[in-house]
Design a protein around this motif. Structure first.
Motif, mmCIF file in Angstrom:
data_model
loop_
_atom_site.group_PDB
_atom_site.id
_atom_site.type_symbol
_atom_site.label_atom_id
_atom_site.label_comp_id
_atom_site.label_asym_id
_atom_site.label_seq_id
_atom_site.Cartn_x
_atom_site.Cartn_y
_atom_site.Cartn_z
ATOM 1 N N HIS A 24 0.848 -1.194 0.000
ATOM 2 C CA HIS A 24 0.000 0.000 0.000
ATOM 3 C C HIS A 24 0.883 1.243 0.000
ATOM 4 O O HIS A 24 2.024 1.222 0.493
ATOM 5 C CB HIS A 24 -0.918 -0.006 1.242
ATOM 6 N N TYR A 26 0.934 3.622 1.848
ATOM 7 C CA TYR A 26 1.301 4.104 3.187
ATOM 8 C C TYR A 26 2.436 3.297 3.830
ATOM 9 O O TYR A 26 2.820 3.576 4.970
ATOM 10 C CB TYR A 26 0.086 4.041 4.123
ATOM 11 N N ASP A 40 -3.415 1.952 -4.011
ATOM 12 C CA ASP A 40 -4.399 1.985 -2.924
ATOM 13 C C ASP A 40 -4.992 0.580 -2.823
ATOM 14 O O ASP A 40 -4.654 -0.315 -3.613
ATOM 15 C CB ASP A 40 -5.441 3.088 -3.133
ATOM 16 N N SER A 41 -5.882 0.377 -1.856
ATOM 17 C CA SER A 41 -6.317 -0.995 -1.590
ATOM 18 C C SER A 41 -7.068 -1.591 -2.782
ATOM 19 O O SER A 41 -6.909 -2.772 -3.080
ATOM 20 C CB SER A 41 -7.156 -1.054 -0.316
ATOM 21 N N PHE A 63 -7.940 -5.372 6.662
ATOM 22 C CA PHE A 63 -9.105 -5.276 5.771
ATOM 23 C C PHE A 63 -8.684 -5.287 4.309
ATOM 24 O O PHE A 63 -9.417 -5.774 3.438
ATOM 25 C CB PHE A 63 -9.963 -4.033 6.096
ATOM 26 N N MET A 64 -7.489 -4.773 4.021
ATOM 27 C CA MET A 64 -7.017 -4.743 2.636
ATOM 28 C C MET A 64 -6.703 -6.164 2.152
ATOM 29 O O MET A 64 -7.043 -6.552 1.031
ATOM 30 C CB MET A 64 -5.751 -3.886 2.545
ATOM 31 N N TYR A 112 -17.315 1.912 3.405
ATOM 32 C CA TYR A 112 -15.959 2.233 2.956
ATOM 33 C C TYR A 112 -15.138 0.941 3.002
ATOM 34 O O TYR A 112 -15.417 0.074 3.841
ATOM 35 C CB TYR A 112 -15.409 3.277 3.952
ATOM 36 N N VAL A 113 -14.117 0.841 2.146
ATOM 37 C CA VAL A 113 -13.301 -0.393 2.183
ATOM 38 C C VAL A 113 -12.662 -0.611 3.550
ATOM 39 O O VAL A 113 -12.340 -1.740 3.912
ATOM 40 C CB VAL A 113 -12.200 -0.425 1.100
ATOM 41 N N ASN A 114 -12.474 0.455 4.305
ATOM 42 C CA ASN A 114 -11.891 0.315 5.654
ATOM 43 C C ASN A 114 -12.926 -0.270 6.611
ATOM 44 O O ASN A 114 -13.380 0.385 7.550
ATOM 45 C CB ASN A 114 -11.437 1.674 6.200
ATOM 46 N N SER A 129 -11.894 5.711 -1.182
ATOM 47 C CA SER A 129 -11.779 7.175 -1.175
ATOM 48 C C SER A 129 -11.810 7.706 -2.606
ATOM 49 O O SER A 129 -12.176 8.851 -2.841
ATOM 50 C CB SER A 129 -10.485 7.596 -0.471
ATOM 51 N N HIS A 198 -6.570 14.328 2.134
ATOM 52 C CA HIS A 198 -7.345 13.080 2.030
ATOM 53 C C HIS A 198 -8.744 13.329 2.611
ATOM 54 O O HIS A 198 -8.862 14.009 3.637
ATOM 55 C CB HIS A 198 -6.634 11.972 2.815
ATOM 56 N N GLY A 214 -8.114 10.719 -2.597
ATOM 57 C CA GLY A 214 -7.468 9.557 -2.000
ATOM 58 C C GLY A 214 -6.059 9.438 -2.571
ATOM 59 O O GLY A 214 -5.640 10.281 -3.392
ATOM 60 N N THR A 215 -5.351 8.396 -2.197
ATOM 61 C CA THR A 215 -3.941 8.330 -2.615
ATOM 62 C C THR A 215 -3.801 8.190 -4.139
ATOM 63 O O THR A 215 -2.894 8.787 -4.720
ATOM 64 C CB THR A 215 -3.192 7.191 -1.899
HETATM 65 O O1 CIZ Z 1 -8.359 2.702 -0.223
HETATM 66 C C1 CIZ Z 1 -7.292 2.844 0.343
HETATM 67 O O2 CIZ Z 1 -6.304 2.217 0.069
HETATM 68 C C2 CIZ Z 1 -7.216 3.792 1.479
HETATM 69 C C3 CIZ Z 1 -7.630 3.275 2.765
HETATM 70 C C4 CIZ Z 1 -6.833 5.044 1.336
HETATM 71 C C5 CIZ Z 1 -6.351 5.623 0.077
HETATM 72 O O3 CIZ Z 1 -6.737 6.748 -0.225
HETATM 73 O O4 CIZ Z 1 -5.564 4.976 -0.619
#
Ligand code: CIZ
Length: 304
Positions: A24, A26, A40-41, A63-64, A112-114, A129, A198, A214-215
């Motif tokens: 990911h 992050y 992203d996820s 969760f991802m 949300y995916v989270n 996102s 974000h 989102g990212t």
């Molecule tokens: O969907 C994702 O991976 C999350 C949680 C955030 C993003 O903006 O990438």
């Protein structure tokens, strides 16, 4: 083992196991560096489904990896840091959602995916996102919407889609820490920079942004914008990701403490152990998997 030796050992094991490594946006820099794909996820789950590999090593949070396992049922999905949860996802349980649904029996539940697979299984459609606004817009105007669990993303998506939504009281403990004062300080330091936020950030911070995304949206915006400098209003791993993608531009974190502790739980050593011992395998039990996949597929149908 030195970092270089660890990276080489991961490469060797990866070939032996026929594995693809996904990380990911992050994740820690060194984890991003050994990944075959970053994203992203949702990007990562789709990449996993397409990948020509038997094993998927998912560097991210629970969760991802669950979402990836559900969208790649024929592959073995390993989560090197099985303890890596998501405090936002923990703010909604399937039992709580069933109770809320009983209060709003006509509502369409967007999760949300989270969220855990069990919460997705109680939902009508998922969102990320990147597509939350489109998913909210896709719901018929005659139906109320219950948005779970991030209130900031839900409020933002509702405003963009010009809809009312019932918000769950959930938030990301990392994203809500950034304040307007942090942003003002950074803008003073880097007056030419665009501020990207974000949608999990607080509403007043989103109002102050040049771009809310989102990212995946941040990567796209930073690539095409004619600005050279950007203040990054999301988890610090994204600063590294952006800097690597656009070495001729400059990226600054919106605060010095924009760190999600669970996204940082994956280390090179844990990836090595996961590949060596083929652990920790992520499995989502039926019938949760079947129902949760329906909500994920409903989201993919909106995007198509
Ligand atoms: O969907 C994702 O991976 C999350 C949680 C955030 C993003 O903006 O990438």
């Amino acid at each position: 083992m030195t970092t270089e030796a660890l990276k080489n050992e991961i490469k060797r094991l990866q070939e032996e196991r026929d594995a693809v490594i996904l990380a990911h946006n992050y994740e820690r820099p060194e984890v991003q560096d050994v990944a075959d794909y970053l994203g992203d996820s949702l990007d990562l789950s789709r990449t996993a489904a397409r990948a020509d590999a038997k094993v998927v090593v998912f560097c991210g949070v629970q969760f991802m990896a669950e979402t990836t396992a559900m969208l790649s049922p024929a592959k073995t999905v390993l989560l090197p840091a099985p303890e890596a949860g998501c405090p936002l996802a923990d703010m909604a349980t399937d039992e709580q959602l069933r109770q809320k649904r009983a209060e709003y029996p006509d509502a369409v539940v967007i999760s949300y995916v989270n969220t855990s697979a069990a919460v997705k299984a109680e939902s009508d459609v998922c969102c990320t996102s990147a597509n939350a606004v489109e998913v909210v817009k896709s719901v018929g105007k005659d139906r109320p919407i219950l948005f779970v669990p991030d209130r900031n993303l839900g409020r933002y998506a509702a405003a963009q889609a010009d809809r009312e939504v019932i918000l769950w009281e959930g938030w990301c403990p990392t994203h809500i820490t950034v304040t307007l004062e942090d942003v003002a300080r950074r803008r003073q330091e880097y007056p030419q920079a665009a501020f990207m936020a974000h949608p999990e950030c607080a509403p007043e911070v989103l109002k102050a942004a040049d771009r809310v995304a989102g990212t995946s949206g941040m990567l796209e915006y930073a690539g095409r914008a004619d600005r050279r400098e950007f203040i990054v209003g999301t988890e610090s791993g994204m600063v590294y990701r952006l800097q690597k993608a656009y070495p001729d531009k400059a990226f600054y974190p919106a605060t010095d403490h924009f760190i999600c502790p669970t996204m940082k739980m994956t280390t090179l050593e844990k990836i090595r152990v996961a590949l060596q011992e083929m652990k920790f395998v992520v499995r989502v039990p039926e019938p949760i998997q079947h129902k949760a996949r329906r909500a994920l597929e409903a989201m993919l149908a909106v995007q198509a």
